[in-house]
Design an enzyme around this catalytic site. Structure first.
Site, PDB file in Angstrom:
ATOM      1  N   GLU A 192       1.925  -3.184  -1.533  1.00 16.81           N
ATOM      2  CA  GLU A 192       1.066  -2.391  -1.552  1.00 16.81           C
ATOM      3  C   GLU A 192      -0.377  -2.909  -0.941  1.00 16.81           C
ATOM      4  O   GLU A 192      -0.899  -3.810  -1.953  1.00 16.81           O
ATOM      5  CB  GLU A 192       0.734  -2.108  -3.100  1.00 16.81           C
ATOM      6  CG  GLU A 192       2.003  -1.676  -4.016  1.00 16.81           C
ATOM      7  CD  GLU A 192       2.544  -0.159  -3.400  1.00 16.81           C
ATOM      8  OE1 GLU A 192       1.626   0.561  -2.731  1.00 16.81           O
ATOM      9  OE2 GLU A 192       3.663   0.058  -3.585  1.00 16.81           O
TER      10      GLU A 192
ATOM     11  N   CYS B 273      -8.226   0.225  -3.926  1.00 14.81           N
ATOM     12  CA  CYS B 273      -7.545   0.475  -2.674  1.00 14.81           C
ATOM     13  C   CYS B 273      -7.480   1.985  -2.207  1.00 14.81           C
ATOM     14  O   CYS B 273      -7.515   2.154  -0.950  1.00 14.81           O
ATOM     15  CB  CYS B 273      -6.019  -0.166  -2.699  1.00 14.81           C
ATOM     16  SG  CYS B 273      -5.252   0.697  -4.056  1.00 14.81           S
TER      17      CYS B 273
HETATM   18  P1  NAD Z   1      -5.673 -10.787  -0.544  1.00 11.30           P
HETATM   19  O1  NAD Z   1      -4.363 -10.206   0.175  1.00 11.30           O
HETATM   20  O2  NAD Z   1      -6.644 -11.547   0.170  1.00 11.30           O
HETATM   21  O3  NAD Z   1      -5.120 -11.248  -2.030  1.00 11.30           O
HETATM   22  C1  NAD Z   1      -4.353 -10.571  -2.699  1.00 11.30           C
HETATM   23  C2  NAD Z   1      -3.225 -11.682  -3.667  1.00 11.30           C
HETATM   24  O4  NAD Z   1      -2.697 -12.539  -2.615  1.00 11.30           O
HETATM   25  C3  NAD Z   1      -4.200 -12.740  -4.231  1.00 11.30           C
HETATM   26  O5  NAD Z   1      -3.519 -13.198  -5.502  1.00 11.30           O
HETATM   27  C4  NAD Z   1      -4.342 -13.992  -3.272  1.00 11.30           C
HETATM   28  O6  NAD Z   1      -4.472 -15.115  -3.797  1.00 11.30           O
HETATM   29  C5  NAD Z   1      -2.954 -14.018  -2.606  1.00 11.30           C
HETATM   30  N1  NAD Z   1      -2.669 -14.336  -1.349  1.00 11.30           N
HETATM   31  C6  NAD Z   1      -3.488 -14.578  -0.376  1.00 11.30           C
HETATM   32  N2  NAD Z   1      -2.876 -15.327   0.586  1.00 11.30           N
HETATM   33  C7  NAD Z   1      -1.651 -15.186   0.085  1.00 11.30           C
HETATM   34  C8  NAD Z   1      -0.515 -16.125   0.870  1.00 11.30           C
HETATM   35  N3  NAD Z   1      -0.544 -16.565   2.147  1.00 11.30           N
HETATM   36  N4  NAD Z   1       0.620 -16.200   0.194  1.00 11.30           N
HETATM   37  C9  NAD Z   1       0.686 -15.558  -1.083  1.00 11.30           C
HETATM   38  N5  NAD Z   1      -0.214 -14.985  -1.442  1.00 11.30           N
HETATM   39  C10 NAD Z   1      -1.309 -14.899  -1.097  1.00 11.30           C
HETATM   40  O7  NAD Z   1      -6.186  -9.197  -1.271  1.00 11.30           O
HETATM   41  P2  NAD Z   1      -7.750  -9.264  -1.913  1.00 11.30           P
HETATM   42  O8  NAD Z   1      -8.737  -9.272  -1.070  1.00 11.30           O
HETATM   43  O9  NAD Z   1      -7.389 -10.011  -3.111  1.00 11.30           O
HETATM   44  O10 NAD Z   1      -7.534  -7.796  -2.441  1.00 11.30           O
HETATM   45  C11 NAD Z   1      -7.966  -6.910  -1.845  1.00 11.30           C
HETATM   46  C12 NAD Z   1      -7.257  -5.997  -1.038  1.00 11.30           C
HETATM   47  O11 NAD Z   1      -6.023  -5.527  -1.679  1.00 11.30           O
HETATM   48  C13 NAD Z   1      -7.591  -4.710  -0.394  1.00 11.30           C
HETATM   49  O12 NAD Z   1      -7.226  -4.690   1.140  1.00 11.30           O
HETATM   50  C14 NAD Z   1      -7.059  -3.495  -1.272  1.00 11.30           C
HETATM   51  O13 NAD Z   1      -7.164  -2.376  -0.348  1.00 11.30           O
HETATM   52  C15 NAD Z   1      -5.664  -4.039  -1.448  1.00 11.30           C
HETATM   53  N6  NAD Z   1      -5.254  -3.365  -2.679  1.00 11.30           N
HETATM   54  C16 NAD Z   1      -4.026  -2.347  -2.392  1.00 11.30           C
HETATM   55  C17 NAD Z   1      -3.550  -1.818  -3.526  1.00 11.30           C
HETATM   56  C18 NAD Z   1      -2.307  -0.827  -3.401  1.00 11.30           C
HETATM   57  O14 NAD Z   1      -1.893  -0.459  -4.407  1.00 11.30           O
HETATM   58  N7  NAD Z   1      -2.170  -0.371  -2.198  1.00 11.30           N
HETATM   59  C19 NAD Z   1      -4.302  -1.911  -4.858  1.00 11.30           C
HETATM   60  C20 NAD Z   1      -5.351  -2.926  -5.073  1.00 11.30           C
HETATM   61  C21 NAD Z   1      -5.729  -3.711  -3.942  1.00 11.30           C
END
Ligand code: NAD
Length: 536
Positions: free
Chosen positions: A273, A307
């Site tokens: 997501e 998001c």
């Molecule tokens: P992010 O991708 O940086 O991090 C999300 C999670 O992934 C965190 O727990 C982070 O520690 C982890 N992560 C980061 N790199 C990783 C890796 N290499 N391997 C495994 N895990 C890793 O995203 P963010 O900045 O925390 O969140 C914001 C983003 O999330 C925005 O793009 C938003 O649109 C999206 N989002 C989407 C939805 C949806 O339902 N589509 C919902 C909420 C947020």
């Protein structure tokens, strides 16, 4: 003009910040007890801070690869027992959890606000999400998980039954913007289906999911079944994915690609997501007052860190000035502040880093010719990561905010001449998470909505109607994701299908000594009859 700063958080006239009164629930003992569940055998910790002040709330243990492997082993052992419980017994835990989550919503909201900096309304609304998910799947899970008898290849003597089995241990990786909802809501259907969970929340926002898990355990969830590991994504992610039977990821598109690649290599399923660049089309018959209220939430709700929030608004040229004036006036009247009460309508961004990223998108747009209609600046006088509600004009595709997700309280207004042009502009993106269409003639608005390439489209709302419809799958298309949460597939994705086929009598294939031509003739006649018969 700038948005109004909420007075309880600031000393009027001086711009000096006063410390927002931290809720009495957030004692050191309570917070230390919450993080004690996180393994950290290497002794490393992370300063989990109150966003409004930047002050450390608690030291969060950081899990080593060995800790993560042990968490999976413990989860796997608890899962064997849990999956053997009759479904009714598992669901009983969630009936109780529903009440506990509702009864403790204020404490949950205190934690969500402290770790994320969002305003009270959004924190309380977030507490409702797992509760709604539980309500939905309590009704739906018995049907979805019941064995389904299908016809076998030969009527009467054969049968095939579709049996849903839990995948095992589901790894959940959650972001910071809705830590309680993404930490718990995606776990609930997986648990109901008989799985165990290992959750990796974002370091910044581990407290509210940890509290939610303690409530689930108070409701009767077996200890060990829901594990939490913490650390930076790239440190924890590989071991987590390599040990999981399925991965549920919510976060950015860039990280989603990394997760999807590794899950693919391990031949396990995953649901991704991801981000969006969500458009809103306003039709020329819109009721301006209703639209402004809805659009304001769609753009600035959760300080633009949803998001599905709206980053692009397409307004009909014939009403552009009027609609722009109303929207900008409403944005400027928003009360921005740092307080654990319902005063502020807009809270903080998650961190100073993220605030600087949002600011850089605005600065880049201005440098390339966009105009700031209102806002555009950080508000350090309120708190370290506050940013003004910002409205831009003249944003083009070569600007960062013209093509990438900004994920802050920033929106671009665009005039359009024809609905066809508006639809083409709305679809001119790599993302496809959410969209919104507004108009008094609902059928016409629905017709426009159907032309938009997005996994969710809200008519006369920005995002909440689609997200709160728990019976319908919700996910992104294009670069916004793979798979969906909610709906039947929101639970079934956490199961494997066993096709249990029974043949009561050997009738397939020629009998010993039977003439093969005669057998084939009989079989072909049988095939013709099978098309017509209803017998299974
Ligand atoms: P992010 O991708 O940086 O991090 C999300 C999670 O992934 C965190 O727990 C982070 O520690 C982890 N992560 C980061 N790199 C990783 C890796 N290499 N391997 C495994 N895990 C890793 O995203 P963010 O900045 O925390 O969140 C914001 C983003 O999330 C925005 O793009 C938003 O649109 C999206 N989002 C989407 C939805 C949806 O339902 N589509 C919902 C909420 C947020």
């Amino acid at each position: 003009m700038t948005a109004t700063a909420d007075r309880p958080a600031t000393v009027a006239g001086t711009g000096t910040t006063t410390r927002p009164r931290r809720p009495a629930t957030l004692t050191d003992a309570f917070l230390c007890d919450l993080v004690a569940r996180v393994p950290g055998s290497g002794g490393q910790t992370w300063d989990l801070a109150e966003v409004y002040t930047g002050e450390t709330l608690v030291q969060l243990p950081q899990s080593t690869p060995a800790d993560i492997e042990r968490a999976f082993a413990a989860a796997r052992s608890a899962q064997q027992e849990w999956a053997s419980w009759p479904l009714r017994r598992r669901l009983k835990v969630f009936k109780k959890a529903h009440s506990l989550l509702v009864d403790n919503a204020q404490t949950t909201a205190d934690l969500i606000q402290a770790e994320s900096g969002k305003n009270r309304r959004m924190a309380i609304e977030e507490t409702c999400d797992p509760v709604m998910v539980i309500s939905h799947y309590l009704k739906r899970a018995p049907k979805l998980l019941a064995p389904v008898k299908r016809g076998g290849p030969v009527p009467l003597v054969s049968s095939s039954t579709e049996i849903r089995q839990p995948k095992g241990v589901v790894g959940i990786i959650a972001p910071w913007n809705f830590p309680f909802a993404t930490g718990l809501s995606d776990a609930i259907p997986a648990l109901m289906a008989g799985n165990a969970i290992v959750l990796k929340p974002d370091n910044k926002t581990a407290l509210s999911p940890l509290y939610g898990i303690s409530l689930l355990e108070r409701a009767g969830l077996p200890k060990g079944l829901f594990q939490v590991v913490c650390g930076e994504g790239p440190d924890v992610g590989p071991t987590l994915i390599d040990n999981a039977n399925y991965v549920m990821f919510t976060g950015s598109t860039a990280t989603g690609r990394v997760i999807g690649e590794r899950a693919g290599r391990n031949l396990i399923g995953c649901c991704l997501e991801l981000g969006g660049k969500n458009p809103m089309i306003v039709l020329d018959d819109v009721d301006a007052e209703e639209w402004v209220t809805g659009a304001l939430f769609g753009v600035f709700g959760n300080t633009g860190q949803i998001c599905m929030h709206i980053e692009r608004i397409y307004l009909p040229e014939s009403r552009y000035d009027e609609l722009k004036a109303r929207f900008v006036a409403a944005a400027e009247s928003l009360r921005v502040g740092a307080a654990y009460d319902f005063g502020p309508e807009l809270g903080s961004l998650i961190s100073v880093d993220h605030m600087q990223r949002v600011h850089s998108h605005v600065q880049d747009a201005v440098a390339k010719g966009a105009t700031v209609v209102t806002g555009g600046n950080p508000r350090p006088d309120i708190g370290p990561a506050f940013f003004e509600p910002t409205v831009l004009e003249g944003v083009t595709g070569d600007m960062l905010t013209g093509c990438m997700e900004t994920f802050g309280p920033v929106v671009a207004l665009h005039p359009y001449r024809s609905v066809d042009q508006a639809v083409a502009l709305a679809n001119d993106t790599d993302y496809g998470l959410n969209a919104s269409v507004w108009g008094a003639d609902v059928d016409r608005a629905v017709g426009v909505a159907r032309r938009i390439h997005a996994g969710n489209v809200n008519v006369n709302d920005s995002l909440a109607t689609a997200y709160a419809s728990k019976g319908t799958p919700s996910g992104g298309v294009k670069q916004s994701g793979v798979g969906a949460r909610h709906g039947d597939q929101g639970l079934l994705k956490y199961t494997d299908v066993q096709n249990l086929a029974v043949l009561k009598k050997q009738v397939m294939g020629a009998r010993p000594g039977q003439d093969y031509d005669e057998y084939v003739k009989g079989m072909l006649t049988g095939l013709k009859m099978m098309r017509r018969t209803r017998i299974r």
